[in-house]
Design a protein around this motif. Sequence first.
Motif, PDB file in Angstrom:
ATOM      1  N   ALA A   1     -11.615  -6.613   3.090  1.00 57.48           N
ATOM      2  CA  ALA A   1     -11.450  -7.489   1.930  1.00 57.48           C
ATOM      3  C   ALA A   1     -10.137  -7.197   1.233  1.00 57.48           C
ATOM      4  O   ALA A   1      -9.397  -8.104   0.835  1.00 57.48           O
ATOM      5  CB  ALA A   1     -12.625  -7.310   0.964  1.00 57.48           C
ATOM      6  N   GLU A   2      -9.805  -5.917   1.094  1.00 56.11           N
ATOM      7  CA  GLU A   2      -8.549  -5.514   0.442  1.00 56.11           C
ATOM      8  C   GLU A   2      -7.348  -5.992   1.241  1.00 56.11           C
ATOM      9  O   GLU A   2      -6.357  -6.469   0.693  1.00 56.11           O
ATOM     10  CB  GLU A   2      -8.530  -3.989   0.305  1.00 56.11           C
ATOM     11  N   ALA A   3      -7.439  -5.914   2.584  1.00 61.55           N
ATOM     12  CA  ALA A   3      -6.304  -6.255   3.434  1.00 61.55           C
ATOM     13  C   ALA A   3      -6.090  -7.751   3.570  1.00 61.55           C
ATOM     14  O   ALA A   3      -4.952  -8.210   3.710  1.00 61.55           O
ATOM     15  CB  ALA A   3      -6.495  -5.641   4.827  1.00 61.55           C
TER      16      ALA A   3
ATOM     17  N   ARG B   1      -3.318  -2.937   6.645  1.00 66.18           N
ATOM     18  CA  ARG B   1      -2.630  -3.766   5.653  1.00 66.18           C
ATOM     19  C   ARG B   1      -1.354  -4.376   6.230  1.00 66.18           C
ATOM     20  O   ARG B   1      -1.073  -5.569   6.057  1.00 66.18           O
ATOM     21  CB  ARG B   1      -2.302  -2.914   4.415  1.00 66.18           C
ATOM     22  N   LYS B   2      -0.583  -3.565   6.938  1.00 65.75           N
ATOM     23  CA  LYS B   2       0.672  -4.046   7.521  1.00 65.75           C
ATOM     24  C   LYS B   2       0.409  -5.144   8.544  1.00 65.75           C
ATOM     25  O   LYS B   2       1.083  -6.178   8.541  1.00 65.75           O
ATOM     26  CB  LYS B   2       1.419  -2.884   8.182  1.00 65.75           C
ATOM     27  N   GLN B   3      -0.582  -4.931   9.412  1.00 68.60           N
ATOM     28  CA  GLN B   3      -0.885  -5.922  10.432  1.00 68.60           C
ATOM     29  C   GLN B   3      -1.395  -7.216   9.813  1.00 68.60           C
ATOM     30  O   GLN B   3      -1.080  -8.316  10.276  1.00 68.60           O
ATOM     31  CB  GLN B   3      -1.914  -5.376  11.422  1.00 68.60           C
TER      32      GLN B   3
ATOM     33  N   PHE C   1       0.827  -1.198   0.000  1.00 70.82           N
ATOM     34  CA  PHE C   1       0.000   0.000   0.000  1.00 70.82           C
ATOM     35  C   PHE C   1       0.867   1.255   0.000  1.00 70.82           C
ATOM     36  O   PHE C   1       0.614   2.218  -0.737  1.00 70.82           O
ATOM     37  CB  PHE C   1      -0.940  -0.009   1.212  1.00 70.82           C
ATOM     38  N   ALA C   2       1.924   1.256   0.835  1.00 69.05           N
ATOM     39  CA  ALA C   2       2.846   2.392   0.888  1.00 69.05           C
ATOM     40  C   ALA C   2       3.661   2.489  -0.397  1.00 69.05           C
ATOM     41  O   ALA C   2       3.890   3.587  -0.921  1.00 69.05           O
ATOM     42  CB  ALA C   2       3.772   2.252   2.097  1.00 69.05           C
TER      43      ALA C   2
ATOM     44  N   GLU D   1       5.628  -4.188  -9.266  1.00 70.54           N
ATOM     45  CA  GLU D   1       4.895  -4.682  -8.095  1.00 70.54           C
ATOM     46  C   GLU D   1       5.847  -4.998  -6.954  1.00 70.54           C
ATOM     47  O   GLU D   1       6.943  -5.503  -7.164  1.00 70.54           O
ATOM     48  CB  GLU D   1       4.086  -5.934  -8.445  1.00 70.54           C
ATOM     49  N   MET D   2       5.398  -4.680  -5.745  1.00 75.24           N
ATOM     50  CA  MET D   2       6.119  -5.026  -4.528  1.00 75.24           C
ATOM     51  C   MET D   2       5.387  -6.176  -3.845  1.00 75.24           C
ATOM     52  O   MET D   2       4.178  -6.108  -3.608  1.00 75.24           O
ATOM     53  CB  MET D   2       6.155  -3.809  -3.592  1.00 75.24           C
TER      54      MET D   2
END
Length: 299
Positions: free
Chosen positions: A279-281, A222-224, A10-11, A76-77
């Motif tokens: 859903a995204e995460a 997202r990170k979590q 995301f970042a 992409e990452m």
Amino acid sequence: MCKINPRVDFAFKKLFGSEENKDLLISLINAIVSEEDQVVEIELKNPYNLADYRAGKISILDIKAKAENGRWFNVEMQISEDYNFDKRAIFYWAKLVTEQLSEGMMYKELKKTISINILDYNFVPDTTEVHSCYKIINTATGKDDRLHDVFELHYIELKKFNKLHHEISSTLDRWTTFLTTAHQLDREHTPKELALDKNIVKAIAAIDRMFNEEERQVYEVRKQSLVDAESKIASALEKGMEKGMEMGLEKGRDEGINAASKTIALNLLGKGIAIATIAEATGLSVLEITSLSQKTSIP
């Protein structure tokens, strides 16, 4: 010190996929591709847009761009291990190729498409090289005869990078150092090997001020979710290995991924996070998350 991890997709998408930071994306691309594929200007085809995340429209946080020379790029990452990433990389490369052709266009109008995949884990076997490049070659001669030069795929494996600051010698070295050590960097204490590159300096300055409150919440979720998923997968793998059966290992991995996603979703539902964001995460469908909410009586 940078509080935002640029390896979280995301970042990464906002840092390199925003209109105001196209110069950073150009620098990153040029650090990876050959001299003949260097770009001066690019057009972002799917620029960062927070509204897309709110609406749950984005599931893959890649960056699509077209250069002034006609080349197409997919960047992409990938922070979580995916042993089928090679197939996914080919699939997204192929999608970008087909997206070039609108009705009535001819195949000869297809342009070279370059896929750049930055991985936060080891993936390419039998090599210690950070950068691996794949092309279509003639197997009889072992040479690239440029007959199929529309295809090119790159892997950058961050875990294989181990250069000290005084050993940094290229732009790719600098970007890899930035991505792997951002938590140690700030504008006042930037190693001279990085400070000489204006794009790296801009990235260091931008990384911690680029999120508003809502974006930071999405980033933290997202990170979590990535951390929790990796922990569950590791536990599932360990359990599968103890059984000593390949089928059990694969099943344990799949079950671990699914259980991790559902656990994360339940936690986020309890915090009042929007279903589309969850859903995204987590990668779960909106329907699956809605069902979880109903079963647990979470509104």
